[in-house]
Scaffold this active site. Sequence first.
Site: not given
Length: 315
Positions: A54, A97, A124, A126, A134, A177, A207, A230
């Site tokens: 990842y 990411d 992913h 989001e 973050c 996500r 998340e 995660n």
Amino acid sequence: MYGNGKTANGLAPRTAAARLRELLHQDDHITVCPGVYDGITARIALQAGFDCLYMTGAGTAASRLGMPDLGVVTMNDMATNAAMIASLDRTVPLIADADTGYGGPLMISRTVKSYIAGGVAGLHLEDQVVSKRCGHLLGKEVVDQETFISRIRAAVIAREEMRKDLGDAGDIVLIARTDALQANGFEDALQRLQEAIEAGADVAFLEGPTNVEQCRIVCQKFAPIPVLLNMVPGGVTPTLTGNEAKEAGFKVMIHPGCMSFAVQQSCGEVVSELKKTGAVKTPPGTSPRDFFTLCGLQECIELDKRVGGKAYSSV
């Protein structure tokens, strides 16, 4: 490889995305992925024998820019880094990411196509605002549900276009996500993920669940769709082992901070010792050759030999 894209046995080679899909749908199995962010951390993880890696966005921001994970990295920063990591071992799929996709639908399309071209197996997207942070920091803001789903649709269309042009080589696993749990609550987050799966996403990613019950519910709701966990030490999600995550129903588990936090601690100790004593104690068996062997020295030597070279015969 023959000119028609087939191997000698007449079969098309398995792509990174195909290998990731196989891992995600194995019965009674969870794929645990260490978070890597550069060539060294990726090589270390590959040497350890992980089935999947990842690429962490936070680690990429920190290592490439020396900046915190506050939406400062660009698509080019991320795609270039992901392509480099994916190239180190084409047999081990990489999930990367892709933050918010770095813009509107056109930019998201470009992001997805760039990741596919770089050999990334999965990414992913989001629903945070573009000036994101973050997922385990407070004060997150998310876009409305329709904007989020439009991001997923743009990614799906980009993948369809790449598949049309490249066949299986144009595939990528799309992971939806949502960060809406903190801002809008659990039910809204689940609804966003449901809409994303219906729009064509392959994996659901909630998340920041704050308890094990939320973990179980999201896995039960979306089964047999794979759900990603995660795991961030010191974050808002309770610490689960790989087996505990599998028992909860997760099919893939990422540890984005495992390398970053280890580097922070170990390098901090080394430079403190150097500052204090003017010397560094190295573990037995540590040498420049050991380090370069980790980074593929032997493969480079063998390639040079195969073409008749002698440049590295005495290395």
